[in-house]
Design a protein around this motif. Sequence first.
Motif, PDB file in Angstrom:
ATOM      1  N   ALA A  41       0.852  -1.197   0.000  1.00  0.00           N
ATOM      2  CA  ALA A  41       0.000   0.000   0.000  1.00  0.00           C
ATOM      3  C   ALA A  41       0.881   1.237   0.000  1.00  0.00           C
ATOM      4  O   ALA A  41       2.010   1.202   0.496  1.00  0.00           O
ATOM      5  CB  ALA A  41      -0.902  -0.011   1.225  1.00  0.00           C
ATOM      6  N   PRO A  42       0.384   2.343  -0.538  1.00  0.00           N
ATOM      7  CA  PRO A  42       1.171   3.576  -0.531  1.00  0.00           C
ATOM      8  C   PRO A  42       1.616   4.001   0.873  1.00  0.00           C
ATOM      9  O   PRO A  42       2.703   4.547   1.038  1.00  0.00           O
ATOM     10  CB  PRO A  42       0.215   4.609  -1.141  1.00  0.00           C
ATOM     11  CG  PRO A  42      -0.729   3.811  -1.969  1.00  0.00           C
ATOM     12  CD  PRO A  42      -0.880   2.503  -1.257  1.00  0.00           C
ATOM     13  N   ASP A  47      -0.180  -5.214   2.277  1.00  0.00           N
ATOM     14  CA  ASP A  47       0.148  -5.685   0.942  1.00  0.00           C
ATOM     15  C   ASP A  47      -1.155  -6.107   0.282  1.00  0.00           C
ATOM     16  O   ASP A  47      -1.979  -6.786   0.902  1.00  0.00           O
ATOM     17  CB  ASP A  47       1.082  -6.912   0.984  1.00  0.00           C
ATOM     18  CG  ASP A  47       2.531  -6.547   1.223  1.00  0.00           C
ATOM     19  OD1 ASP A  47       2.926  -5.414   0.888  1.00  0.00           O
ATOM     20  OD2 ASP A  47       3.270  -7.393   1.748  1.00  0.00           O
ATOM     21  N   LEU A  48      -1.343  -5.703  -0.953  1.00  0.00           N
ATOM     22  CA  LEU A  48      -2.450  -6.163  -1.775  1.00  0.00           C
ATOM     23  C   LEU A  48      -1.940  -7.418  -2.490  1.00  0.00           C
ATOM     24  O   LEU A  48      -0.952  -7.361  -3.215  1.00  0.00           O
ATOM     25  CB  LEU A  48      -2.850  -5.085  -2.772  1.00  0.00           C
ATOM     26  CG  LEU A  48      -3.826  -5.468  -3.877  1.00  0.00           C
ATOM     27  CD1 LEU A  48      -5.134  -5.991  -3.308  1.00  0.00           C
ATOM     28  CD2 LEU A  48      -4.060  -4.277  -4.794  1.00  0.00           C
ATOM     29  N   LEU A  66      -6.094  -8.177   1.475  1.00  0.00           N
ATOM     30  CA  LEU A  66      -5.082  -7.338   2.115  1.00  0.00           C
ATOM     31  C   LEU A  66      -4.493  -8.136   3.263  1.00  0.00           C
ATOM     32  O   LEU A  66      -5.224  -8.737   4.044  1.00  0.00           O
ATOM     33  CB  LEU A  66      -5.700  -6.051   2.659  1.00  0.00           C
ATOM     34  CG  LEU A  66      -6.151  -5.017   1.641  1.00  0.00           C
ATOM     35  CD1 LEU A  66      -6.703  -3.791   2.359  1.00  0.00           C
ATOM     36  CD2 LEU A  66      -5.029  -4.630   0.707  1.00  0.00           C
ATOM     37  N   TRP A  93      -2.898   0.024  -6.835  1.00  0.00           N
ATOM     38  CA  TRP A  93      -3.297   1.116  -5.949  1.00  0.00           C
ATOM     39  C   TRP A  93      -3.463   2.364  -6.789  1.00  0.00           C
ATOM     40  O   TRP A  93      -2.610   2.678  -7.620  1.00  0.00           O
ATOM     41  CB  TRP A  93      -2.233   1.343  -4.887  1.00  0.00           C
ATOM     42  CG  TRP A  93      -2.083   0.196  -3.936  1.00  0.00           C
ATOM     43  CD1 TRP A  93      -1.204  -0.835  -4.029  1.00  0.00           C
ATOM     44  CD2 TRP A  93      -2.856  -0.043  -2.767  1.00  0.00           C
ATOM     45  NE1 TRP A  93      -1.371  -1.707  -2.976  1.00  0.00           N
ATOM     46  CE2 TRP A  93      -2.387  -1.238  -2.173  1.00  0.00           C
ATOM     47  CE3 TRP A  93      -3.899   0.630  -2.136  1.00  0.00           C
ATOM     48  CZ2 TRP A  93      -2.922  -1.764  -1.013  1.00  0.00           C
ATOM     49  CZ3 TRP A  93      -4.428   0.110  -0.969  1.00  0.00           C
ATOM     50  CH2 TRP A  93      -3.940  -1.075  -0.421  1.00  0.00           C
ATOM     51  N   THR A  94      -4.554   3.092  -6.582  1.00  0.00           N
ATOM     52  CA  THR A  94      -4.757   4.338  -7.316  1.00  0.00           C
ATOM     53  C   THR A  94      -4.007   5.469  -6.616  1.00  0.00           C
ATOM     54  O   THR A  94      -3.531   5.305  -5.489  1.00  0.00           O
ATOM     55  CB  THR A  94      -6.256   4.702  -7.395  1.00  0.00           C
ATOM     56  OG1 THR A  94      -6.720   5.053  -6.084  1.00  0.00           O
ATOM     57  CG2 THR A  94      -7.081   3.564  -7.967  1.00  0.00           C
ATOM     58  N   GLY A  97      -5.178   6.226  -3.182  1.00  0.00           N
ATOM     59  CA  GLY A  97      -5.057   5.194  -2.164  1.00  0.00           C
ATOM     60  C   GLY A  97      -6.163   4.158  -2.195  1.00  0.00           C
ATOM     61  O   GLY A  97      -6.355   3.411  -1.242  1.00  0.00           O
ATOM     62  N   GLU A  98      -6.896   4.112  -3.294  1.00  0.00           N
ATOM     63  CA  GLU A  98      -7.928   3.097  -3.466  1.00  0.00           C
ATOM     64  C   GLU A  98      -7.319   1.874  -4.155  1.00  0.00           C
ATOM     65  O   GLU A  98      -6.215   1.947  -4.706  1.00  0.00           O
ATOM     66  CB  GLU A  98      -9.077   3.642  -4.324  1.00  0.00           C
ATOM     67  CG  GLU A  98      -9.746   4.863  -3.726  1.00  0.00           C
ATOM     68  CD  GLU A  98     -10.674   5.560  -4.701  1.00  0.00           C
ATOM     69  OE1 GLU A  98     -11.678   6.092  -4.242  1.00  0.00           O
ATOM     70  OE2 GLU A  98     -10.375   5.569  -5.915  1.00  0.00           O
ATOM     71  N   ILE A  99      -8.061   0.780  -4.136  1.00  0.00           N
ATOM     72  CA  ILE A  99      -7.614  -0.446  -4.807  1.00  0.00           C
ATOM     73  C   ILE A  99      -8.363  -0.564  -6.117  1.00  0.00           C
ATOM     74  O   ILE A  99      -9.583  -0.408  -6.169  1.00  0.00           O
ATOM     75  CB  ILE A  99      -7.902  -1.684  -3.930  1.00  0.00           C
ATOM     76  CG1 ILE A  99      -7.109  -1.596  -2.630  1.00  0.00           C
ATOM     77  CG2 ILE A  99      -7.605  -2.961  -4.690  1.00  0.00           C
ATOM     78  CD1 ILE A  99      -7.507  -2.644  -1.599  1.00  0.00           C
ATOM     79  N   ILE A 119     -10.771   0.846   2.969  1.00  0.00           N
ATOM     80  CA  ILE A 119     -10.230   1.292   1.684  1.00  0.00           C
ATOM     81  C   ILE A 119     -11.248   0.958   0.599  1.00  0.00           C
ATOM     82  O   ILE A 119     -11.735  -0.169   0.517  1.00  0.00           O
ATOM     83  CB  ILE A 119      -8.882   0.608   1.390  1.00  0.00           C
ATOM     84  CG1 ILE A 119      -7.877   0.927   2.503  1.00  0.00           C
ATOM     85  CG2 ILE A 119      -8.346   1.017   0.026  1.00  0.00           C
ATOM     86  CD1 ILE A 119      -6.633   0.075   2.456  1.00  0.00           C
TER      87      ILE A 119
END
Length: 124
Positions: A41-42, A47-48, A66, A93-94, A97-99, A119
């Motif tokens: 994640a930013p 972790d995605l 996640l 990740w956008t 901060g979105e997935i 999120i």
Amino acid sequence: MPVPVLLTLTMAPVALIGATLWLVSDIVPTCSITEFQRMPAPDGAYDLVTFTRTCGDTPENMQAALVPLNEQVPFDAASFVSVLAAADLEPGWTADGEIGITLPDGAEILRQDTTVAGIDVIYR
């Protein structure tokens, strides 16, 4: 009580329990997780991860979850998206901060949550 009788009364249940466990372990399917992609994640909190979970005759599937940063995907990980297809979900990740997840055309969708751990999840 004679020693042979005591040994028989002790060892017979142990042998019976051991044989039962051995037989049951052959009946219960072995499950495994195969990880495909992992992106931190930013903010570094998670972790995605995209992965498949296979148990016995499980059909091909792809899931995303996640997990804590740098930890393995636990066997009982709660996925926020699950599809019956062997497809690349193109996770990411956008900037906000979105997935972002891409769902494959024509695949059966088993789970599709709109948020995970607070999120937002954007499906393409």
